[in-house]
Design a protein around this motif. Sequence first.
Motif, PDB file in Angstrom:
ATOM      1  N   THR A 156      33.488  23.380   0.431  1.00 17.87           N
ATOM      2  CA  THR A 156      33.084  23.784  -0.928  1.00 17.87           C
ATOM      3  C   THR A 156      33.318  25.290  -1.124  1.00 17.87           C
ATOM      4  N   SER A 157      33.212  25.728  -2.363  1.00 22.90           N
ATOM      5  CA  SER A 157      33.752  27.033  -2.751  1.00 22.90           C
ATOM      6  C   SER A 157      33.518  28.187  -1.775  1.00 22.90           C
ATOM      7  N   GLY A 158      32.285  28.592  -1.557  1.00 22.12           N
ATOM      8  CA  GLY A 158      32.043  29.800  -0.771  1.00 22.12           C
ATOM      9  C   GLY A 158      32.636  29.729   0.632  1.00 22.12           C
TER      10      GLY A 158
ATOM     11  N   ALA B   8      35.368  28.525   1.629  1.00 17.10           N
ATOM     12  CA  ALA B   8      36.801  28.801   1.671  1.00 17.10           C
ATOM     13  C   ALA B   8      37.066  30.274   1.988  1.00 17.10           C
ATOM     14  N   TYR B   9      36.051  31.139   1.731  1.00 16.70           N
ATOM     15  CA  TYR B   9      36.227  32.588   1.902  1.00 16.70           C
ATOM     16  C   TYR B   9      35.379  33.132   3.056  1.00 16.70           C
ATOM     17  N   TRP B  10      34.707  32.250   3.752  1.00 20.37           N
ATOM     18  CA  TRP B  10      33.649  32.640   4.691  1.00 20.37           C
ATOM     19  C   TRP B  10      34.250  33.037   6.045  1.00 20.37           C
TER      20      TRP B  10
ATOM     21  N   PHE C 110      29.083  38.841  -9.068  1.00 19.58           N
ATOM     22  CA  PHE C 110      29.071  37.580  -8.321  1.00 19.58           C
ATOM     23  C   PHE C 110      30.478  37.302  -7.788  1.00 19.58           C
ATOM     24  N   GLY C 111      30.666  37.406  -6.470  1.00 21.45           N
ATOM     25  CA  GLY C 111      31.978  37.136  -5.865  1.00 21.45           C
ATOM     26  C   GLY C 111      32.884  38.342  -5.966  1.00 21.45           C
ATOM     27  N   VAL C 112      32.713  39.276  -5.008  1.00 17.80           N
ATOM     28  CA  VAL C 112      33.385  40.577  -5.119  1.00 17.80           C
ATOM     29  C   VAL C 112      34.892  40.488  -4.881  1.00 17.80           C
ATOM     30  N   GLY C 113      35.345  39.526  -4.035  1.00 19.14           N
ATOM     31  CA  GLY C 113      36.771  39.427  -3.721  1.00 19.14           C
ATOM     32  C   GLY C 113      37.299  40.722  -3.132  1.00 19.14           C
ATOM     33  N   THR C 114      38.498  41.129  -3.544  1.00 24.55           N
ATOM     34  CA  THR C 114      39.096  42.352  -2.982  1.00 24.55           C
ATOM     35  C   THR C 114      38.484  43.618  -3.569  1.00 24.55           C
TER      36      THR C 114
ATOM     37  N   HIS D  31      38.976  45.090  -6.461  1.00 24.82           N
ATOM     38  CA  HIS D  31      39.774  45.903  -7.392  1.00 24.82           C
ATOM     39  C   HIS D  31      39.171  45.933  -8.802  1.00 24.82           C
ATOM     40  N   LYS D  32      38.683  44.778  -9.252  1.00 24.89           N
ATOM     41  CA  LYS D  32      38.148  44.742 -10.617  1.00 24.89           C
ATOM     42  C   LYS D  32      36.803  45.462 -10.677  1.00 24.89           C
ATOM     43  N   ASP D  33      35.984  45.275  -9.654  1.00 28.29           N
ATOM     44  CA  ASP D  33      34.676  45.951  -9.654  1.00 28.29           C
ATOM     45  C   ASP D  33      34.864  47.455  -9.714  1.00 28.29           C
TER      46      ASP D  33
ATOM     47  N   VAL E  60      27.512  40.473  -4.808  1.00 24.86           N
ATOM     48  CA  VAL E  60      26.874  39.315  -4.168  1.00 24.86           C
ATOM     49  C   VAL E  60      27.974  38.374  -3.699  1.00 24.86           C
ATOM     50  N   ASP E  61      27.995  38.054  -2.429  1.00 24.66           N
ATOM     51  CA  ASP E  61      29.069  37.197  -1.927  1.00 24.66           C
ATOM     52  C   ASP E  61      28.580  36.440  -0.704  1.00 24.66           C
ATOM     53  N   MET E  62      29.150  35.236  -0.502  1.00 24.29           N
ATOM     54  CA  MET E  62      28.739  34.445   0.660  1.00 24.29           C
ATOM     55  C   MET E  62      29.340  34.982   1.948  1.00 24.29           C
ATOM     56  N   SER E  63      30.425  35.713   1.798  1.00 21.54           N
ATOM     57  CA  SER E  63      31.161  36.163   2.974  1.00 21.54           C
ATOM     58  C   SER E  63      30.864  37.632   3.244  1.00 21.54           C
TER      59      SER E  63
ATOM     60  N   GLN F 267      24.533  39.336   0.879  1.00 22.19           N
ATOM     61  CA  GLN F 267      25.208  38.130   1.370  1.00 22.19           C
ATOM     62  C   GLN F 267      24.354  36.919   1.028  1.00 22.19           C
ATOM     63  N   LEU F 268      24.856  36.104   0.096  1.00 27.17           N
ATOM     64  CA  LEU F 268      24.055  35.013  -0.451  1.00 27.17           C
ATOM     65  C   LEU F 268      24.972  33.975  -1.083  1.00 27.17           C
ATOM     66  N   ASP F 269      24.602  32.708  -0.952  1.00 25.73           N
ATOM     67  CA  ASP F 269      25.344  31.650  -1.639  1.00 25.73           C
ATOM     68  C   ASP F 269      24.744  31.524  -3.038  1.00 25.73           C
ATOM     69  N   PHE F 270      25.495  31.961  -4.054  1.00 28.24           N
ATOM     70  CA  PHE F 270      24.900  31.974  -5.398  1.00 28.24           C
ATOM     71  C   PHE F 270      24.954  30.610  -6.084  1.00 28.24           C
ATOM     72  N   SER F 271      25.466  29.590  -5.387  1.00 31.75           N
ATOM     73  CA  SER F 271      25.440  28.255  -5.999  1.00 31.75           C
ATOM     74  C   SER F 271      24.105  27.552  -5.720  1.00 31.75           C
TER      75      SER F 271
ATOM     76  N   LEU G 105      34.087  36.902 -12.103  1.00 29.68           N
ATOM     77  CA  LEU G 105      35.484  37.131 -12.484  1.00 29.68           C
ATOM     78  C   LEU G 105      36.443  36.320 -11.603  1.00 29.68           C
ATOM     79  N   GLY G 106      37.733  36.376 -11.975  1.00 30.32           N
ATOM     80  CA  GLY G 106      38.773  35.771 -11.127  1.00 30.32           C
ATOM     81  C   GLY G 106      38.754  34.260 -11.159  1.00 30.32           C
ATOM     82  N   ASN G 107      38.287  33.659 -12.252  1.00 33.00           N
ATOM     83  CA  ASN G 107      38.248  32.192 -12.386  1.00 33.00           C
ATOM     84  C   ASN G 107      37.401  31.536 -11.297  1.00 33.00           C
TER      85      ASN G 107
HETATM   86  C1  LIG Z   1      38.220  33.663  -6.703  1.00 31.22           C
HETATM   87  S1  LIG Z   1      37.469  34.942  -5.784  1.00 31.22           S
HETATM   88  C2  LIG Z   1      37.263  36.141  -7.086  1.00 31.22           C
HETATM   89  C3  LIG Z   1      37.165  37.547  -6.585  1.00 31.22           C
HETATM   90  C4  LIG Z   1      37.014  38.651  -7.655  1.00 31.22           C
HETATM   91  N1  LIG Z   1      35.832  38.474  -8.480  1.00 31.22           N
HETATM   92  C5  LIG Z   1      38.254  38.757  -8.524  1.00 31.22           C
HETATM   93  O1  LIG Z   1      38.185  38.451  -9.703  1.00 31.22           O
HETATM   94  O2  LIG Z   1      39.294  39.151  -7.994  1.00 31.22           O
HETATM   95  C6  LIG Z   1      35.849  34.289  -5.495  1.00 31.22           C
HETATM   96  C7  LIG Z   1      34.849  35.195  -4.788  1.00 31.22           C
HETATM   97  O3  LIG Z   1      33.555  34.579  -4.857  1.00 31.22           O
HETATM   98  C8  LIG Z   1      32.989  34.416  -3.561  1.00 31.22           C
HETATM   99  N2  LIG Z   1      32.263  33.130  -3.574  1.00 31.22           N
HETATM  100  C9  LIG Z   1      32.784  31.917  -3.837  1.00 31.22           C
HETATM  101  N3  LIG Z   1      31.821  30.971  -3.826  1.00 31.22           N
HETATM  102  C10 LIG Z   1      30.658  31.629  -3.550  1.00 31.22           C
HETATM  103  C11 LIG Z   1      29.301  31.204  -3.424  1.00 31.22           C
HETATM  104  N4  LIG Z   1      28.950  29.929  -3.547  1.00 31.22           N
HETATM  105  N5  LIG Z   1      28.367  32.145  -3.154  1.00 31.22           N
HETATM  106  C12 LIG Z   1      28.716  33.452  -3.011  1.00 31.22           C
HETATM  107  N6  LIG Z   1      29.989  33.899  -3.110  1.00 31.22           N
HETATM  108  C13 LIG Z   1      30.941  33.000  -3.386  1.00 31.22           C
HETATM  109  C14 LIG Z   1      34.177  34.440  -2.607  1.00 31.22           C
HETATM  110  O4  LIG Z   1      33.811  34.848  -1.309  1.00 31.22           O
HETATM  111  C15 LIG Z   1      35.114  35.424  -3.311  1.00 31.22           C
HETATM  112  O5  LIG Z   1      34.826  36.743  -2.970  1.00 31.22           O
END
Ligand SMILES: C[S@@+](CC[C@H](N)C(=O)[O-])C[C@H]1O[C@@H](n2cnc3c(N)ncnc32)[C@H](O)[C@@H]1O
Length: 386
Positions: free
Chosen positions: A57-59, A61-63, A110-114, A116-118, A137-140, A166-170, A196-198
Amino acid sequence: MTASDGRLVGDLAKAIDESDFAWSLVLVGEDQRDKLAALTGDLLGKPSSNGDGKQITSGYAYWGIGPTIAWAHACADPFYLVMKQSLDSFTRRWGRVRGRVGEGFHHVSFGVGTGHKDRLILEHLLEHNQDLLYLPVDMSSEMLRLGTREATHRVGPRGHRVVPVQLDFSITDNLAELRDLVHRLVGDEPVLYSLLGNTLANFDHDDELLANLTALARPQDRFLLEVATTEALSDDLARDAVEEYSRSRAYREFVTSALLHNTDLTITVDAVQFRGSVEGDRALKVKVVYQNQTGDDILMMLPDRTRVAFPDRDTIRLYLTRKYARRALDGIVRAAGMRKVTGTHSDFAVPRSAQGFGMDLLLLAPGDPVPAPRPDDDVARVIWEN
Ligand SMILES: C[S@@+](CC[C@H](N)C(=O)[O-])C[C@H]1O[C@@H](n2cnc3c(N)ncnc32)[C@H](O)[C@@H]1O
């Protein structure tokens, strides 16, 4: 808290601010052993040839560090159009929206990713609030480290005003805790939340997730939502969406990296398949699955060292994504209890992309939709805001 506790916190903040070493203070919200057990449970699903049994499930994939690095590579791949376009055009799109945010905001991402946008968001918010608090806030934890460094590099805020969580926001209970934490830290001052980032599209119950996340916003807060969109819905366009994702090798490596790091499967990216469909009147949906195409039933070892059958033709769903119908967005936003303050759309300006695919960036506020513009409203402003 005693005076000496207060001193300790102050000393820690000072030590972080004054050190050249890249300290980061992370709040870990969950027991990571429970997360590993949940991932193991998800990989124990029943056999299915279409990704409805075993899944990541989503988080997850990035953990971990492997998936984090794979994600950063995929984002830099010009063939991974959604993220490439999303990152490239964000400066312009955010530039059109940010004037409506207001002053004195803190930022919860929510979901910092790389990151760049933040970074762009922080640059703007800091102009109006030097004391801004930034909570990615991110799971990873590895993603938090990577993204937070990029987001804050040279723009500030000062080290101790950055609080990675570090938290699973789902998980709904996690959000209740996060809400308390944020409100304790900022009091009545306004917060800009962002998803962000879909990222929304990666969740089975995306509508529920959006409602839960936006429920954190108080009247003075704002919520920035970025989603991939399509002008129309059809099986042909679902095939185009599949085609778009399947082009990037770096993306295939990213989606398989959680399997590579959490099972003993010998991964081949050719076993990654993309299945597109139309999801009612709201989205094109793409499931990314890993299929056992070896011709044999095999055994797969899970993180807790149990061995489970991975029969021939069985699948593991690696990733879920969508492109939302633009005309469905208002309903999605309304169902989450939000109204659109302003929004901007950008088409994918590349020849390989299907007609009508793009990204929408919406600035939302809690409450009912604003009434339709009166005829005497400024026409230029109405066009600009839509
Ligand atoms: C698609 S990326 C988007 C990254 C960034 N916001 C962007 O727009 O480039 C999703 C991000 O959300 C985090 N993420 C996905 N599911 C999550 C969850 N259930 N709880 C916390 N973080 C989660 C991932 O680790 C990743 O950093």
